[in-house]
Design a protein around this motif. Structure first.
Motif, short mmCIF file in Angstrom:
data_model
loop_
_atom_site.label_atom_id
_atom_site.label_comp_id
_atom_site.label_asym_id
_atom_site.label_seq_id
_atom_site.Cartn_x
_atom_site.Cartn_y
_atom_site.Cartn_z
N PHE A 124 96.18 20.25 -24.32
CA PHE A 124 95.52 19.28 -25.17
C PHE A 124 94.04 19.32 -24.81
N ASN A 125 93.31 20.16 -25.48
CA ASN A 125 91.99 20.55 -24.99
C ASN A 125 90.81 19.88 -25.69
N THR A 126 91.10 18.93 -26.56
CA THR A 126 90.00 18.14 -27.12
C THR A 126 90.36 16.66 -26.95
N ALA A 127 89.33 15.83 -27.00
CA ALA A 127 89.55 14.39 -26.82
C ALA A 127 90.47 13.84 -27.91
N ALA A 128 90.35 14.40 -29.10
CA ALA A 128 91.13 13.89 -30.23
C ALA A 128 92.60 14.30 -30.17
N ASN A 129 92.88 15.35 -29.42
CA ASN A 129 94.23 15.90 -29.37
C ASN A 129 95.04 15.17 -28.31
N LYS A 130 95.47 13.94 -28.64
CA LYS A 130 96.12 13.10 -27.64
C LYS A 130 97.54 13.55 -27.32
N PRO A 131 97.88 13.60 -26.07
CA PRO A 131 99.23 14.03 -25.68
C PRO A 131 100.34 13.20 -26.36
N SER A 132 100.13 11.92 -26.52
CA SER A 132 101.20 11.10 -27.07
C SER A 132 101.46 11.40 -28.54
N ALA A 133 100.53 12.08 -29.19
CA ALA A 133 100.67 12.36 -30.62
C ALA A 133 101.28 13.74 -30.88
N PHE A 134 101.70 14.42 -29.82
CA PHE A 134 102.20 15.79 -29.98
C PHE A 134 103.36 15.89 -30.96
N GLN A 135 103.28 16.88 -31.82
CA GLN A 135 104.39 17.22 -32.71
C GLN A 135 104.46 18.73 -32.83
N LEU A 136 105.65 19.24 -32.99
CA LEU A 136 105.78 20.67 -33.28
C LEU A 136 105.18 20.94 -34.64
N GLN A 137 104.93 22.21 -34.90
CA GLN A 137 104.32 22.57 -36.19
C GLN A 137 105.38 22.66 -37.29
N THR A 138 104.93 22.53 -38.52
CA THR A 138 105.85 22.67 -39.66
C THR A 138 105.23 23.53 -40.74
N VAL A 139 106.11 24.12 -41.54
CA VAL A 139 105.67 24.91 -42.69
C VAL A 139 106.77 24.76 -43.77
N PRO A 140 106.37 24.63 -45.03
CA PRO A 140 107.40 24.47 -46.07
C PRO A 140 108.23 25.75 -46.26
N ALA A 141 109.49 25.57 -46.64
CA ALA A 141 110.37 26.71 -46.95
C ALA A 141 111.32 26.27 -48.06
N SER A 142 111.72 27.23 -48.88
CA SER A 142 112.55 26.90 -50.03
C SER A 142 113.95 27.49 -49.90
N PRO A 143 114.92 26.87 -50.54
CA PRO A 143 116.27 27.45 -50.54
C PRO A 143 116.27 28.76 -51.31
N VAL A 144 117.19 29.64 -50.95
CA VAL A 144 117.28 30.92 -51.68
C VAL A 144 118.30 30.83 -52.81
N LYS A 145 119.13 29.78 -52.76
CA LYS A 145 120.18 29.68 -53.77
C LYS A 145 120.51 28.21 -54.02
N ARG A 146 120.76 27.89 -55.27
CA ARG A 146 121.07 26.52 -55.65
C ARG A 146 122.32 26.55 -56.50
N THR A 147 123.33 25.77 -56.11
CA THR A 147 124.60 25.76 -56.85
C THR A 147 124.97 24.33 -57.19
N VAL A 148 125.31 24.11 -58.46
CA VAL A 148 125.80 22.78 -58.81
C VAL A 148 127.32 22.76 -58.59
N LEU A 149 127.75 21.81 -57.80
CA LEU A 149 129.18 21.74 -57.46
C LEU A 149 129.93 20.97 -58.54
N PRO A 150 131.25 21.13 -58.58
CA PRO A 150 132.05 20.42 -59.59
C PRO A 150 131.81 18.90 -59.54
N SER A 151 131.56 18.37 -58.37
CA SER A 151 131.33 16.92 -58.24
C SER A 151 130.00 16.49 -58.87
#
Lengths: 730, 730
Positions: A175-202
């Motif tokens: 945590f190498n800047t003053a703004a980068n507070k340890p208590s605020a740590f979160q892993l990184q995220t990136v959007p991803a989409s499904p490869v297949k979509r199926t409508v079920l009988p229900s």
């Protein structure tokens, strides 16, 4: 069940950010705290995210806390006055030479000369942490910290003697800047989409993300009012099973929304997701935020066999999914830090990321704080793996600082162990102890088990090594004596010369002469056997089908490692292809907690008495990373931190292998086929040794090959050089 | 310095709310937590409010934390189904018979029959706590709690054995509604106005609140922009000293305000307040919010001497100001919980409030959590006072539950002490230990001090007593043996028959034959002396002016108690009038940390090398409460919890005394003059014994007076009866 086609490279295509998990570079200001405390705090946060069908499911062992009040100080000698910026997590004071400053505590003028700068911080909810940045003064691991400074004064104002206080070097990460507070740590995220979509009988919708993955589900452009249920599945069958899927989410729109975007509150593991929305709720689109640790894959492996290559890629992906704030067991459940599991992740890590901060955090988190009230994770063997993991970490990294900081906690855990020995000095499972070894039939766990004593002995040897690192000569002697006594007893009591193997246990004073693989393969791995015993164990246990087979990837890790140590890489290649290849055949896109080739259909997903209890993405399933790096590329340190190392390539029946093994300060690249070995080391080491066999007199482009015995040769390796050895493989 | 006129009754006119500090009544739902954890958490909060001239000034010992993950459960047998309401502080799950419930966790239906209801709660920032209320099921102290439930399951789903887990009874206080969350606790406040307002030559305003007080300053109808400085003083001189007053506040209006009301962020102690506002800031009115613990004064004392009565009132006010979330040392500074100070507050409390929850919280907060890394407050004697306070608490309250819960922590603290003994079994101050005894000249503190060994011995005896309460017979025997050995050694090494007293210490193998009051008066108080030694100590130490006098109210507490035990109440009356009366003469409206009758002018406020370092409202200054209750009204328990007790009135030269002494389940009212003694006990006890001397044959309206020796008589007392004894005082 049809096998899916796996696109190698695609599967393991990971987003890569800056390497967040690397430590702060020297000379740079970074947030600091009491060593180990950030890991303890972050582990609490991470491990309290597990749910089972919506119900919160926390750990069943003691969770510890950071020290809430911490003093930080640094003695400085300034050639000029310095203006420093201060950021703090918590309520704090600042002292110069013991005198508190008032007014602005964010920007401070330090006069030139010799001074002590001190900060004292209170924070109950998160870790007391500071960030100091000036031209000459910065917060870093050189600061001293304590949780009790004992700075009293007497009635006259005279300060106390402070010699009773133990100071440690500050802990830090990146945590190498003053703004980068340890208590605020979160892993990184990136959007991803499904490869297949199926409508079920229900009417509900089944999404397939193409492979095992982890993150938040996003519902986009939602309109209407009502409850949307989300059922997660690592398998299709699980996502379809509303009643038995292990994890689910329930999102209630209590008032009508219009074109509204929302994200699930917590991460889940899945490949398939069933979205069940009432007619009154319209959902425009569903995707996910993939959450990941931005660790860098520095290790690499490929070979002439495409299935092995695929297995390596899926193993790397499996390990990556399970490498998060810490090394966890599995991403669906438990999402906890288990010592036995982590021990394997550490070893794999040394051949893939060589990420030291994640190892250190995980070691600290596992150990927690004193007092020791139970074994790590409540499991006796898991206490021992923790000791062994410290030893491995030191051998791979050479990080004596960590050993010194954690040694007092090693002592208290070992004291706990020693307080629970029987009259023979053996450790049996006492009330409240879980004795695990492996998930296996017939494996009785009462009494003094040879397996536990072997690990206990290795733990005592680890204590002796670490005592020496810390300069504790009396401790080193004590622990070495205890280890030697236990080792002698281990052989005299459990080694059975008729069975050419270690037997299982003593129970109620009687020997139980059952032979399992566990003790025997570990004895081989740890170098406890004489050359004769070694051969006996290989023949009578390792290669003996009469001895009960191992079904978990967990123990296959050690079993296959032991076979490699026994120079049976060819057997291992076959096993990897059949066992891990078998999972791929069953549709795996990550490796499982347990695999029984004989299990069919949905039954293979059951465990713990639940139809989908089994984790299909378990760190311990990724062992080919380790096996192929350590025993095929053949690289391992021979003194702490790769000051010296060996390269002992083994083809294991493959036509060629190539790859790269990372270490703290460099990398070792290897290519090997039947005729040629190429090695190049970059970075900082003293020397390496190439070890190989050849039918014919080998030749090298550099250095001098030495013959050590018939058909056995060595070549000394130096960094920066490309060595090409022509030889003829045996 | 002119003496102020003190309006008795006015001074101690306290706001009285519901008695917030009483425990929850039986049968009522109340918030529960892991025992002791709320005290640890609340103590952190309270003790981190100290400032010195605006700088944060926290404690210098280890601050501990609550367990962040706690399991609560209760085995119930329901005659009918029950609907229960649940409130929780933290993330939680609910299980019925081990199975987690999903969906609504705030209202739950429990089926009839035998069930186990469990909740598991995670809370890092505050104490995990639950509140459960149904018709048949309520959360209360009968629930079981643990910080490690060890509820693992094996691969087949089979649950673990749980026998390794230690469960405790839940802790609780008086948060008796779901809305009354423990984490939101605050003491009560009520507005109060200054009695005098003076404009100083500088233009700033000096407010006099008429007496020592505590709370927040409110600035009302503020208009303008700028910085308002507030300087607090327990004395006028302190409030006037901008550079040296111990506490101050700085309120900055960075943008112009108009008719704005504001309150200081934190409480301060003061009688005088200097408000320094720039011309650009207009302040309409200034008053305060007096903050207080709504404890009920159940004890009372009055007598024929108006100065003594005034002293009792001011002492009661002093104790009340220092009775807050915990019993603290002083309200200006340190506002911390010190064991030696608290020990005296406990004893005073037994004669004023008999508030058990505040004692329990204070005991838990002082002890903190394992591991023990230093003495309590870092002071060796303060560890011993803590043991002794547990013993006192048990004797006064009869609360075996507290003893059972805290006994493991007594054991670990005693283990720490025993690990620090020398070859003689004595405890010397080792590195990092503060050896306090008293603020006094010539009182050397190196080596084995007789005073410390005496307290150590009493601590070991306390361990033996508490071991017996807990049914730990082996422990009781062990501790009693250690106590006996130490006691024998104490006498053989330190008792000097020529000096008729205990000498001070052994240092570097040699006796230091100085005689101080401390060891000798404690030996008398604790009943360690033979009849002969007792007389020697009284004559050669207690009543011997050659032995260095004591200047702190802290040690005067024990000195005067010892004089009372020596039947020298007449001396004590004189001392109280001169010493405490002396402070009143100097203008005290509460009693001080230290008082030297010889000190003149502002010099009397100096301490710790600072001109206003001395606390003018210190709990240990309130000892007349204890002395007059225990040794004049003469009431004390003779078996735990006042099952039996004695009443041994002593006039101490006064014409008459009367008052009331509270206990857990009742009160004892006493009147005594030269001719008549009246006693009435209300509430639950087995019996009391009135002990008195009479020149003539005494008569009673009830019961039968027994003569025990010449002029010595007893009368058995029963509850609900008004006894009137006519006699002639000696």
């Amino acid at each position: 069940m049809c096998a899916v086609t796996i696109q190698v490279g695609d599967l393991y295509a990971q987003p890569r950010g800056s390497n967040l998990t690397a430590d702060a570079p020297a000379g740079q200001a970074t947030w600091i705290w009491y060593p180990g405390d950030y890991a303890v705090w972050l582990a609490n946060k991470m491990q309290n995210r597990r749910t089972e069908r919506g119900a919160f499911l926390p750990v069943f062992w003691k969770m510890d806390s950071h020290y809430v009040l911490v003093e930080f100080h640094k003695d400085i000698n300034l050639s000029h006055p310095d203006t420093i910026q201060i950021a703090v997590e918590g309520r704090y004071n600042v002292k110069i030479d013991g005198k508190a400053i008032t007014g602005n505590l964010k920007t401070i003028q330090l006069p030139k000369g010799q001074h002590r700068l001190s900060l004292k911080v209170y924070n109950q909810a998160a870790v007391p942490a500071i960030y100091v940045k000036g031209n000459q003064v910065i917060s870093d691991g050189s600061w001293q910290v304590t949780f009790e400074d004992k700075e009293w004064i007497d009635a006259s104002g005279k300060a106390s003697d402070k010699s009773g206080t133990t100071y440690e070097h500050a802990g830090y990460w990146n945590f190498n800047t003053a703004a980068n507070k340890p208590s605020a740590f979160q892993l990184q995220t990136v959007p991803a989409s499904p490869v297949k979509r199926t409508v079920l009988p229900s009417g509900s919708v089944l999404l397939d993300f193409g492979k095992e993955t982890f993150g938040f589900i996003r519902l986009k452009e939602v309109s209407g009012k009502g409850v949307v249920n989300i059922y997660y599945g690592e398998s299709k069958a699980e996502a379809l099973s509303r009643d038995s899927c292990e994890t689910l989410d329930r999102i209630e729109f209590t008032t009508p929304v219009n074109n509204f975007d929302t994200t699930t509150a917590s991460t889940k593991a899945f490949r398939y997701v069933q979205i069940d929305a009432p007619k009154a709720v319209k959902i425009g689109q569903v995707d996910m935020l993939y959450e990941y640790a931005p660790v860098t894959s520095r290790g690499a492996f490929s070979c002439s066999d495409s299935l092995i290559n695929k297995i390596w890629q899926v193993a790397a992906y499996t390990l990556h999914l399970n490498t998060r704030e810490f090394f966890i067991d599995g991403i669906k459940r438990d999402r906890w830090i288990w010592s036995g599991d982590a021990n394997q992740s550490f070893l794999m890590n040394y051949y893939l990321y060589f990420d030291q901060p994640t190892v250190k955090r995980t070691l600290y988190a596992l150990r927690g704080k004193d007092p020791v009230t139970s074994h790590i994770n409540t499991i006796m063997d898991y206490s021992f793996y923790w000791f062994m993991a410290v030893k491995d970490y030191y051998e791979y990294s050479g990080d004596a600082e960590l050993v010194k900081t954690i040694y007092p906690k090693m002592q208290t855990l070992m004291r706990y162990c020693l307080s629970r020995t029987d009259k023979d000095g053996f450790m049996e499972g006492l009330s409240g102890d879980w004795v695990f070894i492996d998930w296996a039939d017939h494996l009785t766990k009462k009494g003094a088990l040879s397996f536990e004593q072997l690990l206990f002995c290795q733990s005592l040897e680890t204590m002796a090594i670490c005592a020496n690192v810390c300069g504790d000569k009396a401790g080193a002697k004590k622990y070495q004596n205890l280890a030697s006594q236990l080792k002698a007893k281990l052989f005299s009591v459990f080694w059975d010369s008729e069975r050419h193997a270690f037997i299982h246990r003593i129970f109620k004073g009687k020997k139980d002469e059952a032979v399992f693989r566990y003790t025997n393969m570990f004895a081989l791995l740890l170098g406890y056997l004489s050359p004769v015993q070694r051969k006996e164990v290989i023949t009578h246990v390792l290669l003996n089908n009469q001895v009960q087979a191992i079904h978990t990837p967990y123990m296959r890790f050690y079993e296959l490692a032991a076979l490699c140590v026994a120079d049976s890489q060819k057997v291992v290649t076959r096993e990897i292809k059949s066992y891990w290849g078998g999972m791929l055949q069953k549709g795996a896109t990550s490796f499982w907690e347990e695999y029984d080739p004989a299990a069919k259909g949905d039954a293979q997903y059951a465990m713990y008495g639940r139809p989908f209890g089994k984790s299909l993405c378990h760190a311990w399933g990724a062992s080919p990373i380790y096996l192929l790096g350590k025993y095929y590329l053949g690289v391992q340190p021979t003194s702490p931190g790769y000051k010296t190392y060996e390269v002992k390539p083994a083809l294991g029946g493959l036509k060629w292998i190539k790859g790269s093994v990372p270490f703290a300060k460099g990398d070792i690249q290897i290519y090997c086929d039947q005729k040629q070995i190429k090695v190049k080391t970059t970075g900082q080491t003293e020397k390496g040794t190439l070890i190989f066999h050849s039918r014919t007199q080998p030749r090298t482009n550099l250095g001098t090959i030495k013959q050590t015995s018939e058909q056995a040769y060595t070549l000394e390796l130096h960094t920066g050089q490309q060595y090409v050895v022509n030889y003829e493989a045996i």
